[in-house]
Write an enzyme that holds these catalytic residues in place. Structure first.
Site, PDB file in Angstrom:
ATOM      1  N   PRO A 132       7.751  20.374  13.331  1.00  0.00           N
ATOM      2  CA  PRO A 132       8.319  21.550  13.999  1.00  0.00           C
ATOM      3  C   PRO A 132       7.771  21.775  15.411  1.00  0.00           C
ATOM      4  O   PRO A 132       8.492  22.236  16.291  1.00  0.00           O
ATOM      5  CB  PRO A 132       7.932  22.699  13.058  1.00  0.00           C
ATOM      6  N   GLN A 302      46.852   6.817  38.108  1.00  0.00           N
ATOM      7  CA  GLN A 302      45.519   6.367  38.497  1.00  0.00           C
ATOM      8  C   GLN A 302      44.418   7.242  37.912  1.00  0.00           C
ATOM      9  O   GLN A 302      43.339   6.738  37.563  1.00  0.00           O
ATOM     10  CB  GLN A 302      45.388   6.353  40.027  1.00  0.00           C
ATOM     11  N   GLU A 387      14.805   9.620  18.495  1.00  0.00           N
ATOM     12  CA  GLU A 387      13.970   8.460  18.851  1.00  0.00           C
ATOM     13  C   GLU A 387      13.633   8.427  20.343  1.00  0.00           C
ATOM     14  O   GLU A 387      13.629   7.379  20.984  1.00  0.00           O
ATOM     15  CB  GLU A 387      14.650   7.158  18.409  1.00  0.00           C
TER      16      GLU A 387
END
Length: 407
Positions: A132, A302, A387
């Site tokens: 935490p 485009q 991570e």
């Protein structure tokens, strides 16, 4: 060491196509259902196990691919199928990498097979690092591991959070503080075997994305594990702590076990992001080719065509960074420019950007759950967070390039 080449071997192409088929035929048809249910897709994991895709043997073969591309190829195809289900299938791999990176041969042989189970009795494993108050700041970790010399046991106490497969896993790999005076250098990793008293699941998180992957807190209340469950063994730990104390006196930085695990897995996470980005790009391209407005396909404008050109360029560039980092690691070369963090950073940011552009190209349809880009966009948000956040990746890169202790 494999020679560098951008041309995949026939074996690599065969594995890629095999996983792609599973992702297209099994994962994609189930993706919306398990996203809505927010539950672990056990039937899909079992199907992966039946064909050998969810197994120690398969991931070992990819892990030891001499070119380093086995794992990123597999990750890209699985996460092209679906990020939530993909993470449920590969989440066990982070715990396995933790054991491979830090464990003895005996520990590797004993515990990694138990992480996967078999096709008739599928298991999952969990790697427990974040807390935490300790995510990116690993030095703030509070989970303690105290050695009971009389019983040759370690006693673990604390709370882990954001744990993939937390609580539902058989084997949990837990990082903990063994010497508080050393900060992040005083950490070690432990195996908590199945059904160990004192380990319970805390809060299960209801998430914005990757909702088919189980994420929860893991509570450790005086959890006792045998001394043999310390990854690497106590003799190796004592030697490492002694070196850390000496190096700390001289101000030398020392990596810890959890960071070694994350460093090894960052290119794989980048490959996951590439898979999600590529999937969204392909949906957007197909939609733009077939959606007609003002009498012509919208790709004839485009504004749309240039977006798709940028999307494809960014996806391919991200893949090349992932492949470079993976080949570098497999070749035994150091990440002299933080190539692992570069690959994870760029691929993660690309996934967020490309999936957002896909939603925009689909317009109102992209904002509904009738089309998969809405889910892909939600899923992509996690890549810049778990991570190692994008900010942490930039910090790692900047420190590596400058040699300065940038904060």
């Amino acid at each position: 060491m494999g020679d560098f080449s951008l041309e995949l071997s026939d074996d690599q192409k065969s594995v890629r196509d095999w996983i792609h088929g599973f992702a297209a035929d099994v994962m994609r048809p189930a993706a919306a259902e398990w996203d809505e249910r927010e539950e672990t897709p056990w039937p899909v994991i079992q199907e992966a196990a039946k064909i050998g895709l969810y197994s120690l043997d398969f991931y070992a073969q990819q892990y030891f691919d001499p070119t380093g591309l086995g794992i990123p190829i597999a990750m890209e195809e699985l996460f092209w199928g679906d990020a939530g289900i993909g993470l449920s299938i590969v989440g066990t791999g982070l715990a396995a990498v933790g054991v491979l990176a830090n464990g003895t041969d005996e520990q590797i042989g004993t515990w990694i097979p138990q992480m996967y189970g078999d096709a008739d009795d599928v298991k999952v494993a969990a790697f427990c690092s974040s807390e935490p108050d300790a995510g990116s700041d690993v030095g703030s970790m509070r989970t303690l591991a105290v050695y009971d010399a009389v019983k040759d046991e370690w006693v673990l106490s604390g709370t882990k959070t954001w744990v993939t497969n937390g609580g539902i896993a058989g084997v949990h790999v837990v990082t903990a503080v063994v010497d508080p005076d050393l900060g992040s250098k005083g950490h070690a990793s432990f195996i908590v075997p199945p059904n160990t008293p004192g380990l319970t699941q805390g809060q299960k998180f209801k998430k914005h994305g990757i909702r088919a992957s189980h994420t929860a807190e893991v509570v450790l209340d005086d959890v006792r594990v045998p001394g043999s469950c310390l990854l690497g063994g106590k003799e190796k730990l004592d030697e490492r702590l002694a070196r850390a104390r000496e190096r700390a006196k001289g101000g030398e930085r020392v990596k810890n076990a959890a960071m070694a695990t994350f460093e090894a897995s960052r290119p794989a996470v980048g490959a996951m992001a590439v898979g999600t980005a590529r999937a969204a790009y392909e949906v957007a391209l197909d939609y733009a080719m077939n959606r007609t407005q003002f009498g012509r396909p919208i790709i004839d404008n485009q504004g749309v065509a240039f977006q798709l050109a940028d999307m494809r360029t960014q996806v391919d560039a991200a893949r090349l960074l992932v492949w470079r980092a993976s080949w570098t690691a497999a070749s035994g070369k150091p990440f002299t420019s933080a190539e692992g963090s570069m690959s994870k950073l760029y691929a993660s940011e690309t996934a967020k950007k490309v999936t957002a552009q896909a939603v925009q190209i689909l317009g109102g349809n992209g904002f509904t759950r009738e089309y998969p880009v809405e889910r892909m966009h939600r899923d992509a948000a996690i890549y810049t967070i778990f991570e190692g956040t994008s900010e942490i990746q930039r910090l790692v890169i900047a420190r590596t390039l400058s040699g300065m202790p940038i904060r």
